[in-house]
Design a protein around this motif. Sequence first.
Motif, mmCIF file in Angstrom:
data_model
loop_
_atom_site.group_PDB
_atom_site.id
_atom_site.type_symbol
_atom_site.label_atom_id
_atom_site.label_comp_id
_atom_site.label_asym_id
_atom_site.label_seq_id
_atom_site.Cartn_x
_atom_site.Cartn_y
_atom_site.Cartn_z
ATOM 1 N N HIS A 9 0.790 -1.226 0.000
ATOM 2 C CA HIS A 9 0.000 0.000 0.000
ATOM 3 C C HIS A 9 0.826 1.281 0.000
ATOM 4 N N ILE A 10 2.025 1.239 0.579
ATOM 5 C CA ILE A 10 2.896 2.430 0.576
ATOM 6 C C ILE A 10 4.318 1.963 0.226
ATOM 7 N N PRO A 11 4.495 1.357 -0.946
ATOM 8 C CA PRO A 11 5.772 0.701 -1.270
ATOM 9 C C PRO A 11 6.979 1.620 -1.205
ATOM 10 N N ASP A 12 6.813 2.885 -1.548
ATOM 11 C CA ASP A 12 7.958 3.792 -1.613
ATOM 12 C C ASP A 12 8.169 4.599 -0.337
ATOM 13 N N HIS A 13 7.355 4.344 0.673
ATOM 14 C CA HIS A 13 7.511 5.062 1.936
ATOM 15 C C HIS A 13 8.747 4.532 2.666
ATOM 16 N N PRO A 14 9.638 5.412 3.161
ATOM 17 C CA PRO A 14 10.832 4.929 3.870
ATOM 18 C C PRO A 14 10.459 4.120 5.106
ATOM 19 N N ALA A 15 11.050 2.951 5.243
ATOM 20 C CA ALA A 15 10.811 2.095 6.403
ATOM 21 C C ALA A 15 11.935 2.245 7.423
ATOM 22 N N ILE A 16 13.181 2.082 6.967
ATOM 23 C CA ILE A 16 14.349 2.165 7.834
ATOM 24 C C ILE A 16 15.361 3.121 7.209
ATOM 25 N N VAL A 17 15.838 4.067 8.009
ATOM 26 C CA VAL A 17 16.917 4.965 7.586
ATOM 27 C C VAL A 17 18.066 4.771 8.570
ATOM 28 N N CYS A 18 19.262 4.529 8.047
ATOM 29 C CA CYS A 18 20.430 4.353 8.908
ATOM 30 C C CYS A 18 21.664 4.890 8.199
ATOM 31 N N GLU A 19 22.321 5.842 8.806
ATOM 32 C CA GLU A 19 23.535 6.455 8.256
ATOM 33 C C GLU A 19 23.353 6.915 6.814
ATOM 34 N N GLY A 20 22.198 7.484 6.526
ATOM 35 C CA GLY A 20 21.948 8.010 5.190
ATOM 36 C C GLY A 20 21.416 6.986 4.205
ATOM 37 N N ARG A 21 21.446 5.712 4.553
ATOM 38 C CA ARG A 21 20.887 4.668 3.686
ATOM 39 C C ARG A 21 19.416 4.467 4.025
ATOM 40 N N THR A 22 18.620 4.168 3.002
ATOM 41 C CA THR A 22 17.182 4.034 3.208
ATOM 42 C C THR A 22 16.666 2.753 2.584
#
Length: 521
Positions: A24-37
């Motif tokens: 339903h929200i495939p492009d929504h950021p789930a995890i961000v860590c040290e600039g990686r998403t």
Amino acid sequence: MSPTDLGPGGPATIGAAVAHHAAHIPDHPAIVCEGRTLTYQQLHRGANQAARALAAADARAGSRVAYLGVESEWYYELYVACARTGAVLVPINWRLTPPEIEHILRDSGAELLVASEDHLAALDGIRGDLPQLGAVVSLAGYESWRAGRDPADLPDTTDRQTPVVQLYTSGTTGLPKGVVLAQRSFFAVREALADAGLDWIDWQPDDVSLIGIPGFHVGGIWWASQGLVAGVTNVAMPFFDSSVAVGLIRGRGVTTMCVVPAMLRLILREPGVGKADFDQLRKVVYGGSPIASSLLTEAVEAMGASFAQIYGLTETGNTSICLPPADHQPGSPRLAAAGRPYPGFAAKIIDGDGGPVPPGTVGEVCLRTPARMLEYWGMPDATSATLVDGWIHTGDAGYLDEDGYLYICDRIKDMIIVAGEKIYPTEVENALIQHPAVAETAVVGVPDDRFGEAVHAFVALDPGAQATPRDLATFLKGRIATFKIPVRFTFLERIPRNPSGKILRRELRERFWTDRVRQVN
């Protein structure tokens, strides 16, 4: 459909929640860590690949899969993979020493280990003593390990009762115990609040959540799970650093976070930090140790957010008690309380014989929660002693007021909490007594304005022997984790004991706590 709209009944499992958001929200950021998403679609597909890689390594439902390294997006991907297949994730505190790590790997029976390169090098000497440990995956090679696997949807064969994590918490014997939590532990609070229409801990579609507590702690993995189920953006740090945290709060527009009081203090002490840094912060959830009233007042004023305090144990699946934002009023006597149970949860106070006590009477705190542990791994007697007729016996001393608010006064089990890290005296004493000059020792927690408590060792030396605090601290390095090493030492002729030989810890602690209302800090 918004990230937090999960439909009637919501998802049944962690894996189902991530799959729902991927659809339903495939492009929504789930995890961000040290600039990686990782977006929710990427997290979902990567978890499917990791699940198939686990199966190829013979890790099945019930298999223990250990993770040893700092926080990363791959940690949470592996968590979702385990949750989807029924494997049990065993996160290991990366600050532990090789002997401490070996105990966890051996006790859990971990069949697969994902670890950072520096930890793999440190573990070379013990690999031969762990015959059950099959595959070992370097974090540097994690992506290639699961790359090439089919990312298509896997059937989720788990349910709410399926074990999903095994977290190690120190015990009074000095050896950590594995607390097994089912998936229900990560849904119970959310659903109890939703069913009652309460927003003590709530989620909004555009929330950006900072995971302040490490994922090897129940508070960290619980908070991350809440964010993943809600479908919001979760910001992870490899390890807590107050300057990095302030930068993320400001730069990532963090709206909600979960921290221990020591982290709050460090954030507020960062040079140049001001109200503008917290413009978008709307809610702060804190727990892990009691908070000083002065610190709470400062944080509320500086951050301008709503605050909710949580109290619980690893054994209770994290929080069972909450002091809601409405009770965080300046001057309110309830600011000294841990809070009250969530709807459908319960607290009671018992005396030494197990009987109930009247309101205002101090006794042992017992909690009944649908999030409670399944067991201590491989320890049925310890499980039966802690989990009695559905109640978790916490070992904490406290009382309930007439309105059902819980106040924590002391610890029955002598535990020390340093910046949210649980330390048991016996573990430190067992290491310290190995020093050739030490005849006997006793360890207690004493007040510390920065970290809540500090580890203080009382030491009696052998006749004619000599040792300095520096000698003893140096000796402990590599034997126990750095955060467990005493920061203060007092030398005595003998350690005070009662007639049966038990150390009189209260006598040793008392001088440091006489001017304190509570015997925890």
